[in-house]
Design a protein around this motif. Structure first.
Motif, PDB file in Angstrom:
ATOM      1  N   VAL A  43      10.305   8.142  -6.156  1.00 18.94           N
ATOM      2  CA  VAL A  43      10.255   6.980  -5.102  1.00 18.94           C
ATOM      3  C   VAL A  43       8.815   6.781  -4.786  1.00 18.94           C
ATOM      4  N   LEU A  44       8.239   5.591  -4.638  1.00 21.59           N
ATOM      5  CA  LEU A  44       6.966   5.141  -4.282  1.00 21.59           C
ATOM      6  C   LEU A  44       7.288   4.418  -2.884  1.00 21.59           C
ATOM      7  N   PHE A  45       6.801   5.366  -1.861  1.00 28.22           N
ATOM      8  CA  PHE A  45       7.162   4.539  -0.266  1.00 28.22           C
ATOM      9  C   PHE A  45       6.016   3.748   0.172  1.00 28.22           C
ATOM     10  N   PHE A  46       6.042   2.430   0.644  1.00 25.30           N
ATOM     11  CA  PHE A  46       4.914   1.650   0.859  1.00 25.30           C
ATOM     12  C   PHE A  46       4.829   1.874   2.471  1.00 25.30           C
ATOM     13  N   SER A  56       9.077  -0.410   2.630  1.00 25.82           N
ATOM     14  CA  SER A  56       9.748  -1.018   1.784  1.00 25.82           C
ATOM     15  C   SER A  56       9.478   0.155   0.597  1.00 25.82           C
ATOM     16  N   ARG A  57      10.140   0.396  -0.577  1.00 26.81           N
ATOM     17  CA  ARG A  57       9.856   1.258  -1.582  1.00 26.81           C
ATOM     18  C   ARG A  57      10.197   0.883  -2.965  1.00 26.81           C
ATOM     19  N   LEU A  58       9.604   1.354  -3.934  1.00 22.93           N
ATOM     20  CA  LEU A  58      10.044   1.255  -5.246  1.00 22.93           C
ATOM     21  C   LEU A  58      10.668   2.624  -5.948  1.00 22.93           C
ATOM     22  N   ILE A  59      11.868   2.322  -6.386  1.00 20.47           N
ATOM     23  CA  ILE A  59      12.675   3.388  -6.839  1.00 20.47           C
ATOM     24  C   ILE A  59      12.647   3.549  -8.487  1.00 20.47           C
ATOM     25  N   PHE A  60      12.269   4.880  -9.033  1.00 24.94           N
ATOM     26  CA  PHE A  60      12.393   4.975 -10.362  1.00 24.94           C
ATOM     27  C   PHE A  60      13.673   5.706 -10.756  1.00 24.94           C
ATOM     28  N   CYS A 100       0.898  -1.288   0.121  1.00 25.31           N
ATOM     29  CA  CYS A 100       0.068  -0.100  -0.099  1.00 25.31           C
ATOM     30  C   CYS A 100       0.888   1.189   0.049  1.00 25.31           C
ATOM     31  N   ILE A 101       0.453   2.237  -0.969  1.00 21.74           N
ATOM     32  CA  ILE A 101       1.319   3.142  -0.922  1.00 21.74           C
ATOM     33  C   ILE A 101       1.052   4.678  -0.042  1.00 21.74           C
ATOM     34  N   GLU A 102       2.374   4.724   0.692  1.00 18.87           N
ATOM     35  CA  GLU A 102       2.024   5.772   1.955  1.00 18.87           C
ATOM     36  C   GLU A 102       2.263   7.186   1.229  1.00 18.87           C
ATOM     37  N   GLN A 103       3.335   7.399   0.245  1.00 22.84           N
ATOM     38  CA  GLN A 103       3.646   8.537  -0.127  1.00 22.84           C
ATOM     39  C   GLN A 103       4.520   8.555  -1.416  1.00 22.84           C
ATOM     40  N   VAL A 104       4.484   9.346  -2.289  1.00 24.89           N
ATOM     41  CA  VAL A 104       5.159   9.405  -3.626  1.00 24.89           C
ATOM     42  C   VAL A 104       6.294  10.698  -3.633  1.00 24.89           C
ATOM     43  N   GLU A 135      -2.225   8.200  -2.232  1.00 23.02           N
ATOM     44  CA  GLU A 135      -1.807   7.788  -0.856  1.00 23.02           C
ATOM     45  C   GLU A 135      -2.977   7.147  -0.127  1.00 23.02           C
ATOM     46  N   GLY A 136      -2.581   5.882   0.310  1.00 25.72           N
ATOM     47  CA  GLY A 136      -3.518   5.010   1.002  1.00 25.72           C
ATOM     48  C   GLY A 136      -4.036   3.693   0.154  1.00 25.72           C
ATOM     49  N   GLN A 137      -3.588   3.805  -1.380  1.00 25.27           N
ATOM     50  CA  GLN A 137      -4.217   2.819  -1.899  1.00 25.27           C
ATOM     51  C   GLN A 137      -3.229   1.837  -2.127  1.00 25.27           C
TER      52      GLN A 137
END
Length: 271
Positions: free
Chosen positions: A98-101, A105-109, A22-26, A43-45
């Motif tokens: 960066v997508l922070f979960f 954890s996070r996904l980095i572009f 789930c995404i906390e922040q972009v 956020e929250g999805q």
DNA sequence: CCATGTACCTGAAGGC
DNA sequence: TGCCTTCAGGTACATG
């Protein structure tokens, strides 16, 4: 950089890592990378799945959709926790988003040339409306391919490169497919015989599936989600082989500008 | 409809 | 060592 096989490789690796997160922040480090056209906050999805169409990565969320295109130098990496500094994060010198979960954890572009885009939309069709059938889609058949070609005045390379008919092929795999099929890149699309169209269809499938098995091709920038290069560049028969002998007939591979791109082919084997 | 050129960007490589 | 040009897994858009 990445064409269908590279995108497919990244997707297969990311799927078990981020579906359900789930995404906390972009965090946006280069504003043009982030194209937010959705009415709802991200956020929250949570990420429900990962799909692919051509070179697009598609992440359906609870109420909207995230779509990523890597363009030339885009790269995705997953960091399992906030402290991670593992080998898979090395070489990320141009992080754009960066997508922070919620679990840290996070996904980095990462994207050196800044051409890549991360879209957030309510309707995926906004982005995908001009993108044709995926080249590995089972609904794409030799018969359908032959019908798509009929009446087209454009050259076959331009046809394959345009994403609006068949999506997923770029400069490398178009040239490799045409070589395998024995078809000249400037051959008019509409005048391919049924037999030639079938052979080209088989070649496209073979070339793409082989590249997926080899985890994509690395020329310089491409790395998979774990930071590893692909192995498929070892199987190129024409790409970057200008001046070297054709593996079939020994004639030097030629390089020429076709459809606006550097194109490699064997002048003897490809008619 | 189709071909071509430009724009968007950075960095590597080659020529001088 | 520099400086300048060209080129690169892509695509959108403008112009004839």
């Amino acid at each position: 950089m990445p064409e269908l096989p590279e995108v497919e490789t990244v997707i297969r690796e990311l799927r078990p890592l981020i579906v359900g997160k789930c995404i906390e922040q972009v965090e946006v480090l280069w504003p043009k990378t982030w194209v937010n056209r959705s009415e709802v906050p991200i956020e929250g999805q949570c990420i429900k799945a990962i799909r692919r169409r051509g070179k697009y990565l598609i992440f359906p969320l609870d109420e909207s959709t995230l779509i990523i295109h890597l363009r030339m130098t885009g790269r995705l990496a997953f960091a399992p926790d906030a402290e991670t500094n593992s080998v898979q994060l090395q070489g990320l010198n141009h992080v754009r988003l960066v997508l922070f979960f919620t679990d840290d954890s996070r996904l980095i572009f990462n994207d050196t040339r800044k051409f890549g885009r991360v879209y957030h939309v309510d309707d995926p069709a906004e982005i995908l409306k001009n993108t044709g059938k995926d080249a590995l889609d089972e609904d794409w058949t030799p018969e359908l391919f032959y019908r798509m070609l009929s009446g087209r005045k454009t050259g076959i390379k331009a046809f394959l490169m345009s994403q609006k008919f068949i999506s997923g092929l770029g400069n490398i795999y178009t040239d490799e497919s045409l070589f395998r099929a024995g078809i000249h890149p400037e051959h008019s699309a509409g005048s391919l015989s049924r037999k030639e169209a079938e052979r080209l269809f088989e070649s496209v499938r073979f070339i793409l599936e082989q590249a997926v098995k080899n985890m994509g091709s690395t020329i310089s920038d491409y790395r998979d989600a774990y930071g590893n290069p692909g192995k498929n560049q070892l199987y190129f028969k024409v790409y970057k082989r200008e001046g070297q002998p054709c593996f079939n007939c020994g004639t030097p591979i030629q390089k020429k500008r076709v459809a606006g791109r550097s194109t490699r082919f064997c002048p003897k084997c490809q008619k």
